[in-house]
Design a protein around this motif. Structure first.
Motif, PDB file in Angstrom:
ATOM      1  N   LYS A 246       0.831  -1.213   0.000  1.00  0.00           N
ATOM      2  CA  LYS A 246       0.000   0.000   0.000  1.00  0.00           C
ATOM      3  C   LYS A 246       0.871   1.270   0.000  1.00  0.00           C
ATOM      4  CE  LYS A 246      -1.093  -0.561   4.936  1.00  0.00           C
ATOM      5  NZ  LYS A 246       0.144   0.013   5.431  1.00  0.00           N
ATOM      6  N   ASP A 247       2.134   1.142   0.373  1.00  0.00           N
ATOM      7  CA  ASP A 247       3.046   2.295   0.361  1.00  0.00           C
ATOM      8  C   ASP A 247       3.993   2.240  -0.832  1.00  0.00           C
ATOM      9  OD1 ASP A 247       1.987   3.216   2.808  1.00  0.00           O
ATOM     10  OD2 ASP A 247       3.236   1.767   3.899  1.00  0.00           O
ATOM     11  N   ILE A 248       3.516   1.694  -1.934  1.00  0.00           N
ATOM     12  CA  ILE A 248       4.390   1.456  -3.085  1.00  0.00           C
ATOM     13  C   ILE A 248       4.979   2.771  -3.642  1.00  0.00           C
ATOM     14  CG2 ILE A 248       2.504   1.395  -4.792  1.00  0.00           C
ATOM     15  CD1 ILE A 248       4.157  -0.874  -6.173  1.00  0.00           C
ATOM     16  N   ASP A 249       4.236   3.862  -3.515  1.00  0.00           N
ATOM     17  CA  ASP A 249       4.774   5.143  -4.008  1.00  0.00           C
ATOM     18  C   ASP A 249       6.019   5.537  -3.217  1.00  0.00           C
ATOM     19  OD1 ASP A 249       2.872   5.310  -5.914  1.00  0.00           O
ATOM     20  OD2 ASP A 249       1.579   6.720  -4.837  1.00  0.00           O
ATOM     21  N   ASP A 250       5.959   5.309  -1.887  1.00  0.00           N
ATOM     22  CA  ASP A 250       7.130   5.622  -1.053  1.00  0.00           C
ATOM     23  C   ASP A 250       8.295   4.710  -1.426  1.00  0.00           C
ATOM     24  OD1 ASP A 250       5.537   7.418   0.257  1.00  0.00           O
ATOM     25  OD2 ASP A 250       5.032   6.042   1.901  1.00  0.00           O
ATOM     26  N   ALA A 251       7.978   3.440  -1.721  1.00  0.00           N
ATOM     27  CA  ALA A 251       9.034   2.482  -2.098  1.00  0.00           C
ATOM     28  C   ALA A 251       9.709   2.932  -3.387  1.00  0.00           C
ATOM     29  CB  ALA A 251       8.442   1.085  -2.258  1.00  0.00           C
ATOM     30  N   ARG A 252       8.911   3.345  -4.351  1.00  0.00           N
ATOM     31  CA  ARG A 252       9.463   3.813  -5.636  1.00  0.00           C
ATOM     32  C   ARG A 252      10.334   5.042  -5.430  1.00  0.00           C
ATOM     33  NH1 ARG A 252       7.546   2.535 -10.861  1.00  0.00           N
ATOM     34  NH2 ARG A 252       8.457   4.519 -11.434  1.00  0.00           N
ATOM     35  N   GLU A 253       9.831   5.942  -4.575  1.00  0.00           N
ATOM     36  CA  GLU A 253      10.590   7.169  -4.293  1.00  0.00           C
ATOM     37  C   GLU A 253      11.951   6.824  -3.684  1.00  0.00           C
ATOM     38  OE1 GLU A 253       9.622  10.746  -1.477  1.00  0.00           O
ATOM     39  OE2 GLU A 253       7.966  10.427  -2.900  1.00  0.00           O
ATOM     40  N   ARG A 254      11.921   5.882  -2.739  1.00  0.00           N
ATOM     41  CA  ARG A 254      13.170   5.463  -2.093  1.00  0.00           C
ATOM     42  C   ARG A 254      14.111   4.806  -3.116  1.00  0.00           C
ATOM     43  NH1 ARG A 254      16.581   6.718   1.894  1.00  0.00           N
ATOM     44  NH2 ARG A 254      17.980   4.981   2.229  1.00  0.00           N
ATOM     45  N   GLN A 255      13.533   3.944  -3.945  1.00  0.00           N
ATOM     46  CA  GLN A 255      14.306   3.226  -4.961  1.00  0.00           C
ATOM     47  C   GLN A 255      15.025   4.210  -5.882  1.00  0.00           C
ATOM     48  OE1 GLN A 255      14.943   0.039  -5.578  1.00  0.00           O
ATOM     49  NE2 GLN A 255      15.698   0.150  -7.670  1.00  0.00           N
ATOM     50  N   GLU A 256      14.316   5.309  -6.217  1.00  0.00           N
ATOM     51  CA  GLU A 256      14.867   6.231  -7.202  1.00  0.00           C
ATOM     52  C   GLU A 256      15.581   7.411  -6.563  1.00  0.00           C
ATOM     53  OE1 GLU A 256      11.381   6.951  -9.594  1.00  0.00           O
ATOM     54  OE2 GLU A 256      11.323   4.827 -10.175  1.00  0.00           O
ATOM     55  N   SER A 257      15.670   7.428  -5.222  1.00  0.00           N
ATOM     56  CA  SER A 257      16.209   8.602  -4.520  1.00  0.00           C
ATOM     57  C   SER A 257      17.711   8.758  -4.669  1.00  0.00           C
ATOM     58  CB  SER A 257      15.875   8.502  -3.029  1.00  0.00           C
ATOM     59  OG  SER A 257      16.600   7.400  -2.470  1.00  0.00           O
ATOM     60  N   GLY A 258      18.389   7.679  -5.006  1.00  0.00           N
ATOM     61  CA  GLY A 258      19.862   7.745  -5.062  1.00  0.00           C
ATOM     62  C   GLY A 258      20.468   7.642  -3.669  1.00  0.00           C
ATOM     63  N   LYS A 259      19.605   7.499  -2.638  1.00  0.00           N
ATOM     64  CA  LYS A 259      20.118   7.447  -1.255  1.00  0.00           C
ATOM     65  C   LYS A 259      20.130   6.031  -0.701  1.00  0.00           C
ATOM     66  CE  LYS A 259      18.211  11.967  -0.182  1.00  0.00           C
ATOM     67  NZ  LYS A 259      16.942  12.541   0.229  1.00  0.00           N
ATOM     68  N   LYS A 260      19.458   5.118  -1.381  1.00  0.00           N
ATOM     69  CA  LYS A 260      19.322   3.774  -0.810  1.00  0.00           C
ATOM     70  C   LYS A 260      20.663   3.052  -0.783  1.00  0.00           C
ATOM     71  CE  LYS A 260      18.140   1.327  -5.046  1.00  0.00           C
ATOM     72  NZ  LYS A 260      19.144   0.280  -5.111  1.00  0.00           N
ATOM     73  N   SER A 261      20.780   2.158   0.182  1.00  0.00           N
ATOM     74  CA  SER A 261      21.977   1.329   0.263  1.00  0.00           C
ATOM     75  C   SER A 261      21.486  -0.112   0.422  1.00  0.00           C
ATOM     76  CB  SER A 261      22.820   1.762   1.462  1.00  0.00           C
ATOM     77  OG  SER A 261      23.856   0.839   1.645  1.00  0.00           O
ATOM     78  N   GLY A 262      21.494  -0.869  -0.620  1.00  0.00           N
ATOM     79  CA  GLY A 262      20.918  -2.213  -0.596  1.00  0.00           C
ATOM     80  C   GLY A 262      19.559  -2.206  -1.269  1.00  0.00           C
ATOM     81  N   ARG A 263      18.821  -3.302  -1.086  1.00  0.00           N
ATOM     82  CA  ARG A 263      17.569  -3.498  -1.820  1.00  0.00           C
ATOM     83  C   ARG A 263      16.369  -2.890  -1.117  1.00  0.00           C
ATOM     84  NH1 ARG A 263      17.873  -6.339  -6.014  1.00  0.00           N
ATOM     85  NH2 ARG A 263      16.860  -4.406  -6.555  1.00  0.00           N
ATOM     86  N   VAL A 264      15.442  -2.406  -1.942  1.00  0.00           N
ATOM     87  CA  VAL A 264      14.142  -1.948  -1.444  1.00  0.00           C
ATOM     88  C   VAL A 264      13.163  -3.103  -1.663  1.00  0.00           C
ATOM     89  CG1 VAL A 264      12.251  -0.312  -1.794  1.00  0.00           C
ATOM     90  CG2 VAL A 264      14.642   0.464  -1.987  1.00  0.00           C
ATOM     91  N   VAL A 265      12.553  -3.572  -0.579  1.00  0.00           N
ATOM     92  CA  VAL A 265      11.670  -4.751  -0.651  1.00  0.00           C
ATOM     93  C   VAL A 265      10.219  -4.311  -0.474  1.00  0.00           C
ATOM     94  CG1 VAL A 265      11.078  -6.937   0.492  1.00  0.00           C
ATOM     95  CG2 VAL A 265      13.473  -6.268   0.231  1.00  0.00           C
ATOM     96  N   ILE A 266       9.330  -4.894  -1.263  1.00  0.00           N
ATOM     97  CA  ILE A 266       7.897  -4.589  -1.144  1.00  0.00           C
ATOM     98  C   ILE A 266       7.155  -5.864  -0.728  1.00  0.00           C
ATOM     99  CG2 ILE A 266       5.829  -3.816  -2.368  1.00  0.00           C
ATOM    100  CD1 ILE A 266       7.728  -2.277  -4.264  1.00  0.00           C
ATOM    101  N   LYS A 267       6.368  -5.746   0.345  1.00  0.00           N
ATOM    102  CA  LYS A 267       5.616  -6.907   0.856  1.00  0.00           C
ATOM    103  C   LYS A 267       4.185  -6.853   0.325  1.00  0.00           C
ATOM    104  CE  LYS A 267       7.680  -7.821   5.380  1.00  0.00           C
ATOM    105  NZ  LYS A 267       8.047  -9.228   5.328  1.00  0.00           N
ATOM    106  N   VAL A 268       3.771  -7.935  -0.301  1.00  0.00           N
ATOM    107  CA  VAL A 268       2.422  -8.009  -0.852  1.00  0.00           C
ATOM    108  C   VAL A 268       1.488  -8.731   0.122  1.00  0.00           C
ATOM    109  CG1 VAL A 268       1.057  -8.808  -2.832  1.00  0.00           C
ATOM    110  CG2 VAL A 268       3.428  -8.106  -3.169  1.00  0.00           C
ATOM    111  N   ALA A 269       2.077  -9.573   0.964  1.00  0.00           N
ATOM    112  CA  ALA A 269       1.300 -10.527   1.759  1.00  0.00           C
ATOM    113  C   ALA A 269       0.177  -9.887   2.579  1.00  0.00           C
ATOM    114  CB  ALA A 269       2.230 -11.315   2.677  1.00  0.00           C
ATOM    115  N   ASP A 270       0.401  -8.690   3.119  1.00  0.00           N
ATOM    116  CA  ASP A 270      -0.628  -8.095   3.973  1.00  0.00           C
ATOM    117  C   ASP A 270      -1.696  -7.339   3.185  1.00  0.00           C
ATOM    118  OD1 ASP A 270       0.622  -9.197   6.122  1.00  0.00           O
ATOM    119  OD2 ASP A 270       1.914  -7.445   6.444  1.00  0.00           O
ATOM    120  N   GLY A 271      -1.572  -7.338   1.866  1.00  0.00           N
ATOM    121  CA  GLY A 271      -2.622  -6.749   1.019  1.00  0.00           C
ATOM    122  C   GLY A 271      -2.523  -5.242   0.886  1.00  0.00           C
ATOM    123  N   TRP A 272      -3.381  -4.720   0.034  1.00  0.00           N
ATOM    124  CA  TRP A 272      -3.365  -3.282  -0.277  1.00  0.00           C
ATOM    125  C   TRP A 272      -4.033  -2.473   0.820  1.00  0.00           C
ATOM    126  CZ3 TRP A 272      -1.118  -1.325  -4.787  1.00  0.00           C
ATOM    127  CH2 TRP A 272      -0.669  -2.298  -5.684  1.00  0.00           C
TER     128      TRP A 272
END
Ligand code: NAP
Length: 272
Positions: A246-272
């Motif tokens: 449900k916070d996929i926009d924040d995940a994308r922002e983090r992924q593209e921020s240039g600040k991340k160190s390591g992988r950005v993981v998205i959990k689907v299991a708990d639903g939208w």
């Protein structure tokens, strides 16, 4: 040679996004004897225009030969995060580059995601390379050393072209597509180039003695199991952050921020 955007556009609409996965087996085809319902598995969808599903969803269907059981003690986030880049590093260095015991390798962009904060360095060490030299920026240098690089070339301080000129490596692994080996050895890139394919590769090989190759990573159980073994033995996979779908926009922002160190993981299991 097919840009990711084109692969996506060739998928069915509405778009199903996501390539990496970890999850629990819910159902199984007859004849599959290496897995059972309830097993935790991981892998990545094949990077092919034939792939019509995405992993940011509740259920996917994958061939049993294209996923592997997650080893005990490895959590689902790490298991999903490790798949593509570890397999890319293995298939580039071992299969395309012929890296084996005693051979020397230069890994360019060792701090990147395929380098997975120098995961390619760890894999080159496990493959018992004789010497592993890593090129990265200052921010990633100490990590490359910590993970076993015999020499770290800080590209912000020293020109890499000198190392390429020396041509003293059996294999060069470049994930930037910006370099080429000067003479001898095998050069492997994750960015395909026309001269990597016959007949151009034969002509270049005969004329210059350079062997240039590129790869498209393929998900397969054997390599995933190998990675699982290495993770159990201590190979690390850095996770930057974990988001709910449900916070996929924040995940994308983090992924593209240039600040991340390591992988950005998205959990689907708990639903939208
Ligand atoms: N063919 C396949 O099967 C396959 C599989 C996976 C990935 N890929 C492709 O491989 C590429 C790399 O992926 P990635 O996920 O590792 O990217 P990434 O995480 O963005 O890393 C890129 C790295 O390149 C370094 N870099 C940038 N410019 C450089 C230069 N001029 N010289 C040396 N290093 C430089 C950066 O280091 P600095 O911090 O020093 O700038 C960074 O560490 C992408 O294009 C991706 O699509 C292909």
């Amino acid at each position: 040679m097919i840009p990711g955007s084109l692969l996506h556009n060739l998928k069915v609409t509405p778009l199903d996004a996501g390539w990496y996965f970890s999850g629990i087996v819910e159902n199984i085809a007859e004849g599959v004897d290496n897995l059972k319902v309830g097993d935790a598995v991981h892998g990545h969808l094949q990077y092919s225009s034939k792939t019509k599903q995405g992993t940011l969803t509740d259920y996917i269907t994958v061939p049993a030969s294209e996923c592997a059981k997650i080893p005990e003690g490895i959590n689902m986030d790490v298991a999903a995060a490790v798949t593509t880049e570890a397999l890319t590093a293995i298939q580039a260095m071992r299969d395309k580059g012929g890296l084996s015991k005693g051979k020397s390798i230069l890994i360019i962009a060792a701090g990147g995601v395929v380098g997975t904060q120098t995961q390619a360095v760890q894999i080159a060490k496990v493959l018992k390379a004789g010497s592993v030299h890593a090129v990265c920026s200052t921010k990633d240098a100490s990590n490359a050393t910590k993970l076993g690089a015999d020499l770290v070339i800080d590209r912000t301080k020293k020109a890499i072209t000198k190392a390429l000129d020396a041509a003293s490596y059996d294999v060069i692994f470049d994930t930037t597509g910006k370099y080429a080996m000067k003479k001898g050895g095998t050069f492997v890139s994750t960015i395909p180039n026309i001269t990597d394919y016959p007949p151009f590769s034969w002509i270049v090989g005969i004329a210059t003695g350079k062997h240039s190759k590129s790869l498209m990573v393929k998900c397969n159980r054997q390599d995933l199991e190998l990675v699982g073994e290495w993770m159990k033995a201590g190979m690390t996979v850095p996770i930057d952050s974990v988001y709910d779908i449900k916070d996929i926009d924040d995940a994308r922002e983090r992924q593209e921020s240039g600040k991340k160190s390591g992988r950005v993981v998205i959990k689907v299991a708990d639903g939208w």
